[in-house]
Design an enzyme around this catalytic site. Sequence first.
Site, PDB file in Angstrom:
ATOM      1  N   LYS A 289       0.872  -1.173   0.000  1.00  0.00           N
ATOM      2  CA  LYS A 289       0.000   0.000   0.000  1.00  0.00           C
ATOM      3  C   LYS A 289       0.915   1.231   0.000  1.00  0.00           C
ATOM      4  O   LYS A 289       2.002   1.192   0.582  1.00  0.00           O
ATOM      5  CB  LYS A 289      -0.901  -0.061   1.247  1.00  0.00           C
ATOM      6  CG  LYS A 289      -1.798   1.127   1.466  1.00  0.00           C
ATOM      7  CD  LYS A 289      -3.067   1.105   0.638  1.00  0.00           C
ATOM      8  CE  LYS A 289      -3.796   2.459   0.761  1.00  0.00           C
ATOM      9  NZ  LYS A 289      -4.718   2.724  -0.326  1.00  0.00           N
TER      10      LYS A 289
ATOM     11  N   CYS B 281      -2.811   8.225  -8.084  1.00  0.00           N
ATOM     12  CA  CYS B 281      -4.018   8.052  -7.267  1.00  0.00           C
ATOM     13  C   CYS B 281      -5.037   9.111  -7.686  1.00  0.00           C
ATOM     14  O   CYS B 281      -4.737  10.310  -7.630  1.00  0.00           O
ATOM     15  CB  CYS B 281      -3.693   8.187  -5.782  1.00  0.00           C
ATOM     16  SG  CYS B 281      -5.190   8.102  -4.768  1.00  0.00           S
TER      17      CYS B 281
ATOM     18  N   LYS C  43       3.979   4.125 -11.690  1.00  0.00           N
ATOM     19  CA  LYS C  43       2.603   3.647 -11.919  1.00  0.00           C
ATOM     20  C   LYS C  43       1.781   4.779 -12.533  1.00  0.00           C
ATOM     21  O   LYS C  43       1.569   5.828 -11.913  1.00  0.00           O
ATOM     22  CB  LYS C  43       1.979   3.186 -10.606  1.00  0.00           C
ATOM     23  CG  LYS C  43       0.623   2.514 -10.801  1.00  0.00           C
ATOM     24  CD  LYS C  43       0.144   1.932  -9.500  1.00  0.00           C
ATOM     25  CE  LYS C  43      -1.125   1.116  -9.660  1.00  0.00           C
ATOM     26  NZ  LYS C  43      -1.614   0.626  -8.366  1.00  0.00           N
TER      27      LYS C  43
ATOM     28  N   CYS D 279     -30.680 -23.543 -30.399  1.00  0.00           N
ATOM     29  CA  CYS D 279     -31.421 -22.293 -30.184  1.00  0.00           C
ATOM     30  C   CYS D 279     -32.729 -22.601 -29.451  1.00  0.00           C
ATOM     31  O   CYS D 279     -33.430 -23.555 -29.780  1.00  0.00           O
ATOM     32  CB  CYS D 279     -31.719 -21.646 -31.534  1.00  0.00           C
ATOM     33  SG  CYS D 279     -32.787 -20.194 -31.423  1.00  0.00           S
TER      34      CYS D 279
ATOM     35  N   CYS E 273     -35.433 -17.704 -27.733  1.00  0.00           N
ATOM     36  CA  CYS E 273     -35.705 -16.685 -26.706  1.00  0.00           C
ATOM     37  C   CYS E 273     -35.949 -15.307 -27.315  1.00  0.00           C
ATOM     38  O   CYS E 273     -36.582 -14.457 -26.697  1.00  0.00           O
ATOM     39  CB  CYS E 273     -34.580 -16.622 -25.686  1.00  0.00           C
ATOM     40  SG  CYS E 273     -33.034 -15.929 -26.324  1.00  0.00           S
TER      41      CYS E 273
ATOM     42  N   CYS F  89     -22.278  -7.706 -38.318  1.00  0.00           N
ATOM     43  CA  CYS F  89     -21.695  -6.847 -37.260  1.00  0.00           C
ATOM     44  C   CYS F  89     -21.239  -7.646 -36.042  1.00  0.00           C
ATOM     45  O   CYS F  89     -20.332  -7.246 -35.330  1.00  0.00           O
ATOM     46  CB  CYS F  89     -22.687  -5.768 -36.852  1.00  0.00           C
ATOM     47  SG  CYS F  89     -24.106  -6.368 -35.893  1.00  0.00           S
TER      48      CYS F  89
ATOM     49  N   CYS G 103     -26.360 -13.419 -27.442  1.00  0.00           N
ATOM     50  CA  CYS G 103     -26.991 -14.739 -27.295  1.00  0.00           C
ATOM     51  C   CYS G 103     -26.597 -15.364 -25.951  1.00  0.00           C
ATOM     52  O   CYS G 103     -25.414 -15.611 -25.700  1.00  0.00           O
ATOM     53  CB  CYS G 103     -26.561 -15.668 -28.433  1.00  0.00           C
ATOM     54  SG  CYS G 103     -27.169 -17.352 -28.177  1.00  0.00           S
TER      55      CYS G 103
HETATM   56  C1  LIG Z   1      -9.417   0.266  -2.043  1.00  0.00           C
HETATM   57  C2  LIG Z   1      -8.269   0.452  -2.990  1.00  0.00           C
HETATM   58  C3  LIG Z   1      -7.118   1.097  -2.548  1.00  0.00           C
HETATM   59  C4  LIG Z   1      -6.050   1.308  -3.423  1.00  0.00           C
HETATM   60  N1  LIG Z   1      -4.924   1.904  -2.965  1.00  0.00           N
HETATM   61  C5  LIG Z   1      -3.863   2.089  -3.802  1.00  0.00           C
HETATM   62  C6  LIG Z   1      -2.649   2.643  -3.322  1.00  0.00           C
HETATM   63  O1  LIG Z   1      -2.471   2.926  -2.135  1.00  0.00           O
HETATM   64  N2  LIG Z   1      -1.656   2.849  -4.227  1.00  0.00           N
HETATM   65  C7  LIG Z   1      -1.781   2.521  -5.554  1.00  0.00           C
HETATM   66  O2  LIG Z   1      -0.833   2.712  -6.316  1.00  0.00           O
HETATM   67  N3  LIG Z   1      -2.910   1.954  -6.010  1.00  0.00           N
HETATM   68  C8  LIG Z   1      -3.942   1.736  -5.179  1.00  0.00           C
HETATM   69  N4  LIG Z   1      -5.086   1.136  -5.647  1.00  0.00           N
HETATM   70  C9  LIG Z   1      -5.200   0.809  -7.087  1.00  0.00           C
HETATM   71  C10 LIG Z   1      -4.829  -0.644  -7.373  1.00  0.00           C
HETATM   72  O3  LIG Z   1      -3.491  -0.909  -7.048  1.00  0.00           O
HETATM   73  C11 LIG Z   1      -5.029  -0.971  -8.856  1.00  0.00           C
HETATM   74  O4  LIG Z   1      -4.184  -0.147  -9.633  1.00  0.00           O
HETATM   75  C12 LIG Z   1      -6.448  -0.761  -9.350  1.00  0.00           C
HETATM   76  O5  LIG Z   1      -7.403  -1.127  -8.381  1.00  0.00           O
HETATM   77  C13 LIG Z   1      -6.711  -1.564 -10.627  1.00  0.00           C
HETATM   78  O6  LIG Z   1      -6.446  -2.936 -10.447  1.00  0.00           O
HETATM   79  P1  LIG Z   1      -7.614  -4.028 -10.108  1.00  0.00           P
HETATM   80  O7  LIG Z   1      -8.624  -3.932 -11.205  1.00  0.00           O
HETATM   81  O8  LIG Z   1      -6.887  -5.331 -10.036  1.00  0.00           O
HETATM   82  O9  LIG Z   1      -8.179  -3.610  -8.798  1.00  0.00           O
HETATM   83  C14 LIG Z   1      -6.148   0.882  -4.776  1.00  0.00           C
HETATM   84  C15 LIG Z   1      -7.291   0.215  -5.201  1.00  0.00           C
HETATM   85  C16 LIG Z   1      -8.346  -0.032  -4.328  1.00  0.00           C
HETATM   86  C17 LIG Z   1      -9.550  -0.786  -4.809  1.00  0.00           C
END
Ligand SMILES: Cc1cc2nc3c(=O)[nH]c(=O)nc-3n(C[C@H](O)[C@H](O)[C@H](O)COP(=O)(O)O)c2cc1C
Length: 409
Positions: A55, A145, A182, A349, A352, A384, A391
């Site tokens: 985190k 973030c 990131k 089929c 539906c 398309c 389905c």
């Molecule tokens: C509750 C929550 C907290 C998150 N906190 C962070 C964080 O502290 N730092 C970060 O880089 N990404 C954070 N993320 C983003 C995730 O690392 C990730 O990039 C994002 O959720 C997409 O991936 P996923 O679809 O697997 O969740 C957080 C995501 C969630 C759901």
Amino acid sequence: MKSPLFEVRITSRLETKFLGITFPNPFLLAAGPPAANGAMIVEAFKAGWGGAVTKTIALEPTEHPSPRIYVIKAGRDKRGMIDIELFSDLPLDRWEKEIDMIRASYPERPIIASIAGGGSPKEWQEVIRRLEPHGVNGYEMNVSCPNFAEEKKGEKLGQDPEALELAVRWVREATDLPVIVKLTPNVTDIVALARAAAEAGADAVTAINSLSGLAGIDLDTFAPLPTVEGISIFGGYGGPALKPVSLRCTASIAQALPIPVIGCGGIAKWQDAAEYLAVGASVVEVCTAVMWNGYQIIEKLTKGLELYLDKKGYGTPTDITGKALPSIGTFPDLDLSVKLVASIDEDSCNGCGICVRACASGGYQAIEIDDKLARVDFLKCDGCGLCVGVCPLGVVYMVPRQESETFQD
Ligand SMILES: Cc1cc2nc3c(=O)[nH]c(=O)nc-3n(C[C@H](O)[C@H](O)[C@H](O)COP(=O)(O)O)c2cc1C
């Protein structure tokens, strides 16, 4: 905390070398609640995760609102999740102890510290100076973030190439360990930001952090969701619905630049991970699927990828990295002379009528119910593919037009 019954034995079949780090498999916990402290990361390692991104750790902890998570559903199916939390609520000195604790039981398993700062070098460099002696393997800069309002924090930093370059240079100066940036999808051109990170000395980029979104509105009170006493903010959208956006971001960076990419967004099955590898990722990160299914989901992820690689005759996971990239083009690359039509498996089929309604309102009015079966008028069908997608039984196929030129009989 309750431990899984067995510590999962990790085989070398999925071992992945990336940025000079050896991961036992290419599945990493993404920064987020599943990597919120040392005890949770130890549980994840016991379950078999190949590594963890913590985190996000900053000089000062952030406080979490309550509630802060809102699961987006369609009926009973979970489609995605919005969160409105910021960085770790643990102070930096606590993280030093948490990492020591992980290292006591897992001296080798890769730990990437997700770090964040703002517009001054000290904010980044002090975090690195404090964490590095505790044995982290690299850093992932969180410049993405979506939940910050301040300038030069979170995605505001990652949306400005010049500010991003500066921050990456500060981090680069402070460490010889791998530096990963990131990226945020909340930009017009993610490749420009990846290029700025690469030029400033980043070793890799992660694509992507959450997409900015608003979960919904309570129509009785008009309060936005998730509501903290009637107020909410635009949050971070992740989970399965994010995958097409993340795949596009990963592919577009991998096509344009030589910098290695970590794929992240909506990975819930081994197939999702394999797709990320195919569009250029070297390893992947998972957050929402762990929150929904527990750390044990790693067993299915690794087993599935292992069987797939065996069946296809590939050695390591990165043997498939980039395999799909040559086939991702732009519109002029599409052969417009190819014409397909829909064909319905009459034996399966059930009449539906879902494809009939879809074709009537979103297609070329080419399907009718005839004697309780859906039938395609091949002369009207424009190929398309909508009927294949809607389905519910999966009994509509696309076939070359010349094989079937008249009303299906
Ligand atoms: C509750 C929550 C907290 C998150 N906190 C962070 C964080 O502290 N730092 C970060 O880089 N990404 C954070 N993320 C983003 C995730 O690392 C990730 O990039 C994002 O959720 C997409 O991936 P996923 O679809 O697997 O969740 C957080 C995501 C969630 C759901």
